[in-house]
Design a protein around this motif. Structure first.
Motif, mmCIF file in Angstrom:
data_model
loop_
_atom_site.group_PDB
_atom_site.id
_atom_site.type_symbol
_atom_site.label_atom_id
_atom_site.label_comp_id
_atom_site.label_asym_id
_atom_site.label_seq_id
_atom_site.Cartn_x
_atom_site.Cartn_y
_atom_site.Cartn_z
ATOM 1 N N GLN A 39 -15.246 -2.652 5.155
ATOM 2 C CA GLN A 39 -15.470 -2.547 3.718
ATOM 3 C C GLN A 39 -16.654 -3.404 3.291
ATOM 4 O O GLN A 39 -17.516 -2.958 2.532
ATOM 5 C CB GLN A 39 -14.213 -2.943 2.943
ATOM 6 N N GLN A 40 -16.742 -4.629 3.794
ATOM 7 C CA GLN A 40 -17.868 -5.509 3.449
ATOM 8 C C GLN A 40 -19.195 -4.922 3.930
ATOM 9 O O GLN A 40 -20.195 -4.970 3.219
ATOM 10 C CB GLN A 40 -17.661 -6.897 4.060
ATOM 11 N N LYS A 41 -19.199 -4.345 5.129
ATOM 12 C CA LYS A 41 -20.407 -3.725 5.685
ATOM 13 C C LYS A 41 -20.870 -2.577 4.798
ATOM 14 O O LYS A 41 -22.049 -2.477 4.461
ATOM 15 C CB LYS A 41 -20.122 -3.219 7.097
ATOM 16 N N LEU A 42 -19.928 -1.712 4.423
ATOM 17 C CA LEU A 42 -20.292 -0.561 3.601
ATOM 18 C C LEU A 42 -20.756 -0.979 2.206
ATOM 19 O O LEU A 42 -21.710 -0.421 1.664
ATOM 20 C CB LEU A 42 -19.117 0.415 3.513
ATOM 21 N N GLU A 43 -20.079 -1.968 1.622
ATOM 22 C CA GLU A 43 -20.490 -2.449 0.302
ATOM 23 C C GLU A 43 -21.888 -3.064 0.350
ATOM 24 O O GLU A 43 -22.670 -2.909 -0.584
ATOM 25 C CB GLU A 43 -19.456 -3.436 -0.243
ATOM 26 N N ALA A 44 -22.217 -3.724 1.463
ATOM 27 C CA ALA A 44 -23.569 -4.288 1.626
ATOM 28 C C ALA A 44 -24.616 -3.172 1.722
ATOM 29 O O ALA A 44 -25.780 -3.379 1.370
ATOM 30 C CB ALA A 44 -23.624 -5.170 2.874
ATOM 31 N N GLU A 45 -24.186 -1.986 2.163
ATOM 32 C CA GLU A 45 -25.084 -0.827 2.250
ATOM 33 C C GLU A 45 -25.115 -0.038 0.938
ATOM 34 O O GLU A 45 -25.740 1.017 0.867
ATOM 35 C CB GLU A 45 -24.634 0.088 3.393
ATOM 36 N N GLY A 46 -24.399 -0.521 -0.093
ATOM 37 C CA GLY A 46 -24.436 0.117 -1.403
ATOM 38 C C GLY A 46 -23.258 1.023 -1.718
ATOM 39 O O GLY A 46 -23.244 1.676 -2.753
ATOM 40 N N TRP A 47 -22.281 1.080 -0.829
ATOM 41 C CA TRP A 47 -21.096 1.908 -1.086
ATOM 42 C C TRP A 47 -20.208 1.247 -2.138
ATOM 43 O O TRP A 47 -20.175 0.023 -2.266
ATOM 44 C CB TRP A 47 -20.273 2.061 0.178
ATOM 45 N N THR A 48 -19.472 2.064 -2.867
ATOM 46 C CA THR A 48 -18.374 1.610 -3.721
ATOM 47 C C THR A 48 -17.115 2.175 -3.073
ATOM 48 O O THR A 48 -16.973 3.393 -2.948
ATOM 49 C CB THR A 48 -18.519 2.138 -5.151
ATOM 50 N N THR A 64 -17.943 6.133 -2.778
ATOM 51 C CA THR A 64 -19.253 6.730 -3.012
ATOM 52 C C THR A 64 -20.293 5.943 -2.229
ATOM 53 O O THR A 64 -20.181 4.720 -2.104
ATOM 54 C CB THR A 64 -19.620 6.722 -4.515
ATOM 55 N N ASP A 65 -21.285 6.658 -1.711
ATOM 56 C CA ASP A 65 -22.332 5.982 -0.958
ATOM 57 C C ASP A 65 -23.400 5.431 -1.905
ATOM 58 O O ASP A 65 -23.257 5.492 -3.130
ATOM 59 C CB ASP A 65 -22.919 6.904 0.110
ATOM 60 N N ALA A 66 -24.459 4.907 -1.342
ATOM 61 C CA ALA A 66 -25.511 4.264 -2.141
ATOM 62 C C ALA A 66 -26.197 5.225 -3.107
ATOM 63 O O ALA A 66 -26.731 4.798 -4.126
ATOM 64 C CB ALA A 66 -26.546 3.630 -1.213
ATOM 65 N N THR A 67 -26.159 6.526 -2.803
ATOM 66 C CA THR A 67 -26.795 7.513 -3.684
ATOM 67 C C THR A 67 -25.838 8.015 -4.767
ATOM 68 O O THR A 67 -26.213 8.821 -5.599
ATOM 69 C CB THR A 67 -27.316 8.726 -2.887
ATOM 70 N N GLY A 68 -24.583 7.579 -4.713
ATOM 71 C CA GLY A 68 -23.582 8.015 -5.679
ATOM 72 C C GLY A 68 -22.786 9.227 -5.242
ATOM 73 O O GLY A 68 -21.942 9.721 -5.994
ATOM 74 N N ALA A 69 -23.049 9.705 -4.029
ATOM 75 C CA ALA A 69 -22.317 10.869 -3.512
ATOM 76 C C ALA A 69 -20.901 10.465 -3.102
ATOM 77 O O ALA A 69 -20.704 9.425 -2.466
ATOM 78 C CB ALA A 69 -23.049 11.457 -2.308
ATOM 79 N N ARG A 70 -19.926 11.283 -3.502
ATOM 80 C CA ARG A 70 -18.536 11.016 -3.116
ATOM 81 C C ARG A 70 -18.394 11.236 -1.622
ATOM 82 O O ARG A 70 -18.886 12.221 -1.076
ATOM 83 C CB ARG A 70 -17.597 11.929 -3.881
ATOM 84 N N MET A 71 -17.719 10.302 -0.969
ATOM 85 C CA MET A 71 -17.585 10.353 0.485
ATOM 86 C C MET A 71 -16.126 10.209 0.903
ATOM 87 O O MET A 71 -15.359 9.481 0.273
ATOM 88 C CB MET A 71 -18.397 9.227 1.141
ATOM 89 N N GLU A 72 -15.790 10.910 1.970
ATOM 90 C CA GLU A 72 -14.535 10.723 2.699
ATOM 91 C C GLU A 72 -14.962 10.701 4.157
ATOM 92 O O GLU A 72 -15.303 11.726 4.737
ATOM 93 C CB GLU A 72 -13.569 11.874 2.437
ATOM 94 N N SER A 73 -15.000 9.513 4.738
ATOM 95 C CA SER A 73 -15.544 9.361 6.082
ATOM 96 C C SER A 73 -14.551 8.665 7.000
ATOM 97 O O SER A 73 -13.796 7.799 6.573
ATOM 98 C CB SER A 73 -16.842 8.553 6.045
ATOM 99 N N TYR A 74 -14.596 9.065 8.259
ATOM 100 C CA TYR A 74 -13.763 8.464 9.300
ATOM 101 C C TYR A 74 -14.665 7.611 10.176
ATOM 102 O O TYR A 74 -15.706 8.070 10.634
ATOM 103 C CB TYR A 74 -13.098 9.545 10.150
ATOM 104 N N PHE A 75 -14.239 6.366 10.416
ATOM 105 C CA PHE A 75 -15.014 5.427 11.214
ATOM 106 C C PHE A 75 -14.225 4.980 12.431
ATOM 107 O O PHE A 75 -13.011 4.737 12.351
ATOM 108 C CB PHE A 75 -15.359 4.178 10.376
#
Length: 86
Positions: A39-48, A64-75
């Motif tokens: 979560q910290q990594k993604l937030e540093a990349e601009g995710w909410t 949402t990613d840094a561009t504001g696109a809604r995301m559902e991602s598996y890591f």
């Protein structure tokens, strides 16, 4: 009885049933990084981030990613590499 045996034989022959039971990420839990680190990594990349949960052996992230696109991602829980994204 013959029908049941034939069905079981076909499933075993074609691998049907076992593939559905496998997780997308096959990482022993002892090797997982904490989901808070992801979560910290993604937030540093601009995710909410709205939610992080475990699904199919992976971390599933809703947000949402840094561009504001809604995301559902598996890591991958060990490497944080994206396995699947919608």
């Amino acid at each position: 009885m013959k029908r049941l045996f034939l069905s079981a034989a076909l499933l075993a022959t074609f691998g049907i049933g076992t593939a559905a039971a496998e997780d997308m990420c096959n990482v022993p839990q002892a090797e997982w990084q904490p989901k808070e680190v992801l979560q910290q990594k993604l937030e540093a990349e601009g995710w909410t981030i709205k939610k992080v949960k475990i699904d199919e052996g992976c971390y599933e992230v809703y947000g949402t990613d840094a561009t504001g696109a809604r995301m559902e991602s598996y890591f991958d829980p060990k490497t944080f590499v994206v396995v699947k994204s919608k």
